[in-house]
Design a protein around this motif. Structure first.
Motif, mmCIF file in Angstrom:
data_model
loop_
_atom_site.group_PDB
_atom_site.id
_atom_site.type_symbol
_atom_site.label_atom_id
_atom_site.label_comp_id
_atom_site.label_asym_id
_atom_site.label_seq_id
_atom_site.Cartn_x
_atom_site.Cartn_y
_atom_site.Cartn_z
ATOM 1 N N GLY A 85 0.822 -1.191 0.000
ATOM 2 C CA GLY A 85 0.000 0.000 0.000
ATOM 3 C C GLY A 85 0.858 1.244 0.000
ATOM 4 O O GLY A 85 2.095 1.191 -0.121
ATOM 5 N N SER A 86 0.219 2.371 0.169
ATOM 6 C CA SER A 86 0.943 3.651 0.125
ATOM 7 C C SER A 86 1.838 3.861 1.339
ATOM 8 O O SER A 86 2.680 4.764 1.340
ATOM 9 C CB SER A 86 -0.062 4.799 0.018
ATOM 10 N N GLY A 87 1.688 3.032 2.385
ATOM 11 C CA GLY A 87 2.563 3.119 3.547
ATOM 12 C C GLY A 87 3.827 2.301 3.402
ATOM 13 O O GLY A 87 4.745 2.424 4.216
ATOM 14 N N TYR A 88 3.882 1.443 2.373
ATOM 15 C CA TYR A 88 5.052 0.602 2.060
ATOM 16 C C TYR A 88 5.532 -0.204 3.272
ATOM 17 O O TYR A 88 6.736 -0.357 3.486
ATOM 18 C CB TYR A 88 6.200 1.455 1.486
ATOM 19 N N PHE A 89 4.579 -0.732 4.042
ATOM 20 C CA PHE A 89 4.951 -1.477 5.241
ATOM 21 C C PHE A 89 5.677 -2.763 4.870
ATOM 22 O O PHE A 89 5.240 -3.516 4.012
ATOM 23 C CB PHE A 89 3.711 -1.769 6.083
ATOM 24 N N GLY A 90 6.795 -2.985 5.534
ATOM 25 C CA GLY A 90 7.669 -4.109 5.231
ATOM 26 C C GLY A 90 8.809 -3.726 4.316
ATOM 27 O O GLY A 90 9.810 -4.436 4.232
ATOM 28 N N CYS A 91 8.656 -2.599 3.628
ATOM 29 C CA CYS A 91 9.742 -2.077 2.781
ATOM 30 C C CYS A 91 9.711 -0.550 2.865
ATOM 31 O O CYS A 91 9.770 0.156 1.865
ATOM 32 C CB CYS A 91 9.593 -2.549 1.337
ATOM 33 N N ARG A 92 9.635 -0.088 4.094
ATOM 34 C CA ARG A 92 9.398 1.336 4.371
ATOM 35 C C ARG A 92 10.653 1.995 4.920
ATOM 36 O O ARG A 92 11.264 1.499 5.878
ATOM 37 C CB ARG A 92 8.250 1.440 5.381
ATOM 38 N N ALA A 93 11.044 3.109 4.324
ATOM 39 C CA ALA A 93 12.143 3.903 4.869
ATOM 40 C C ALA A 93 11.642 4.696 6.075
ATOM 41 O O ALA A 93 10.437 4.791 6.318
ATOM 42 C CB ALA A 93 12.695 4.848 3.803
ATOM 43 N N ARG A 94 12.547 5.265 6.817
ATOM 44 C CA ARG A 94 12.159 5.988 8.032
ATOM 45 C C ARG A 94 11.236 7.161 7.729
ATOM 46 O O ARG A 94 10.396 7.531 8.561
ATOM 47 C CB ARG A 94 13.425 6.501 8.749
ATOM 48 N N ARG A 144 5.800 -4.341 9.941
ATOM 49 C CA ARG A 144 5.596 -3.102 9.200
ATOM 50 C C ARG A 144 6.860 -2.270 9.046
ATOM 51 O O ARG A 144 6.906 -1.368 8.215
ATOM 52 C CB ARG A 144 4.502 -2.265 9.879
ATOM 53 N N GLY A 145 7.857 -2.559 9.857
ATOM 54 C CA GLY A 145 9.089 -1.778 9.768
ATOM 55 C C GLY A 145 8.950 -0.399 10.343
ATOM 56 O O GLY A 145 9.480 0.581 9.795
ATOM 57 N N VAL A 146 8.232 -0.288 11.468
ATOM 58 C CA VAL A 146 8.039 0.995 12.146
ATOM 59 C C VAL A 146 8.360 0.816 13.627
ATOM 60 O O VAL A 146 8.374 -0.308 14.132
ATOM 61 C CB VAL A 146 6.588 1.509 11.987
ATOM 62 N N PRO A 147 8.606 1.893 14.365
ATOM 63 C CA PRO A 147 8.882 1.786 15.801
ATOM 64 C C PRO A 147 7.657 1.316 16.583
ATOM 65 O O PRO A 147 6.512 1.626 16.230
ATOM 66 C CB PRO A 147 9.276 3.213 16.193
ATOM 67 N N VAL A 148 7.896 0.570 17.655
ATOM 68 C CA VAL A 148 6.829 0.125 18.545
ATOM 69 C C VAL A 148 6.110 1.340 19.125
ATOM 70 O O VAL A 148 6.727 2.325 19.527
ATOM 71 C CB VAL A 148 7.410 -0.739 19.689
ATOM 72 N N GLY A 149 4.774 1.278 19.130
ATOM 73 C CA GLY A 149 3.971 2.344 19.712
ATOM 74 C C GLY A 149 3.748 3.552 18.836
ATOM 75 O O GLY A 149 3.051 4.485 19.230
#
Length: 409
Positions: A85-94, A144-149
């Protein structure tokens, strides 16, 4: 459905379809019924693993949804379609943009069979999405490759491309980075010229999508705004006919597979959609029912009473993976059996043989027409050779491969 006097008994209860445009190195043989996109995070760990386990047993695929490929998708062992999707979760830059290196690392997993770029979904097309930070556990952050919380935001549109041609080039790069796996798009029909612009871009660049998935506006999620559920996006039948006409009219239908989703829970729904041009069908609703969903519409509150759409471990305890996986498998098996009985009643061997002539559509109270007469179905290449003779003439003239914006005519 129009049945035949020369009805047949079909022995094959597991019909499949070949997916892969010419030159695609790792084509995929897909079941004609699969699990539509539902993300880990939106659904809990037990639900995701039960879906994947049931799909593995039944040899059909599980679309990951845009929340990334989680450990629970992998634990079930099913064939996976990774939705971007547009959030690119799993292949997402910071910064939230697409990260090619991360994509390449995940996409080469042999369990992932195809890549699906989500442009929009039927339940809330053009809206994007939010997963509240309170639901972003360590496991969800891992997928998702994002910080917890941290609250996960999927913006309404993509940042990796902005024109139809750029989208084709992006799809080609994903195919290359995944070592030749099929790459397609998923969308709910909105502006008709935009779909035609995508077809023009395929013709101009000579890059083919491997597949398109049309999602109907009647598709659902308990987390969608009411205005979007009720009023935004074309219904499935309308969108499917347009997509079929776009691909057939441009001569692309033989190379680009067409799938659909949106309240497709019965054998007749599957047969009628395939008769109108779909090569296979995805459903979320049917498999949610098999898990025990009661449509309480608490999906966004983390208080799902059946333990499906929640990350609350206490609420998930009642969802026993082995039991629900068997129900997922049985729903697919029994629906396929019913589909093949319907196909046999039409005198056919495989649902791919269904044509619009096999479906009767009530036009008025006393007039019933076969679908090829009830719908304005285009002939092959007519949009290239004689677009002015079609009802899509204006939209075809408005569509341009270099932009999603319409030409002023």
């Amino acid at each position: 459905m129009a049945h035949s006097i020369a009805a047949k008994h079909t022995a094959d209860d597991s019909p499949r379809i070949h997916v892969g445009a010419p030159g695609t190195k790792q084509p995929y043989s897909a079941s004609v019924l699969n699990i539509s996109a539902m993300s880990f995070g939106s659904l809990g760990a037990h639900a995701i693993e039960a879906l994947s386990t049931g799909a593995k047993k039944g040899n059909f695929y599980h679309d990951t949804g845009e929340g990334g490929v989680s450990r629970y998708h992998r634990a079930g062992g099913a064939d996976l379609v990774w939705e971007l999707g547009s959030g690119y979760f799993g292949c997402r830059a910071r910064d939230g943009r697409f990260d090619a290196a991360r994509f390449k690392d995940v996409a080469q997993d042999p369990q992932i069979k195809m890549i699906e770029i989500k442009l929009s979904q039927g339940a809330k097309p053009g809206h994007g999405g939010v997963l509240p930070g309170a639901k972003v556990t360590e496991e969800i952050a891992e997928a998702r490759g994002v910080p917890v919380g941290e609250t996960c935001v999927s913006p309404p549109g993509h940042t990796a491309f902005s024109t139809p041609i750029e989208m084709m080039e992006f799809a080609a790069s994903l195919r290359e980075m995944s070592c030749g796996k099929p790459v397609g798009i998923k969308f709910c029909v909105g502006n008709r010229w935009e779909l035609l612009a995508i077809c023009k871009a395929m013709l101009e660049t000579e890059i083919r999508l491997d597949f398109m998935v049309v999602d109907g506006g009647e598709g659902g999620t308990g987390a969608a705004p009411a205005e979007f559920l009720d009023h935004v996006g074309a219904p499935l039948r309308q969108g499917l006919v347009l997509a079929r006409n776009a691909l057939v009219g441009t001569g692309l239908k033989d190379e680009v597979r067409l799938a659909c989703s949106g309240k497709q829970t019965s054998a007749f729904a599957i047969a009628s959609s395939m008769a109108l041009g779909a090569d296979w069908i995805n459903t979320a609703r049917g498999f949610m029912f098999s898990l025990g969903c009661i449509q309480s519409l608490n999906c966004h509150n983390n208080t799902c009473p059946t333990g499906i759409a929640t990350t609350d471990k206490g609420r998930q305890r009642g969802l026993v993976i082995a039991d629900k996986a068997e129900r997922v498998y049985n729903f697919h098996r029994n629906t396929m059996k019913a589909l093949m009985e319907v196909v046999g009643a039409a005198g056919l061997e495989h649902p791919a043989e269904l044509t619009p002539r096999h479906i009767m559509h009530r036009v008025t109270e006393d007039i019933v027409l076969p679908a090829h007469r009830a719908y304005d179905l285009l002939d092959k290449n007519v949009l290239i050779n004689a677009p002015e003779e079609t009802k899509l003439a204006n939209e075809w003239a408005m569509a341009q491969a270099a932009s999603f914006r319409p030409l002023n005519i």
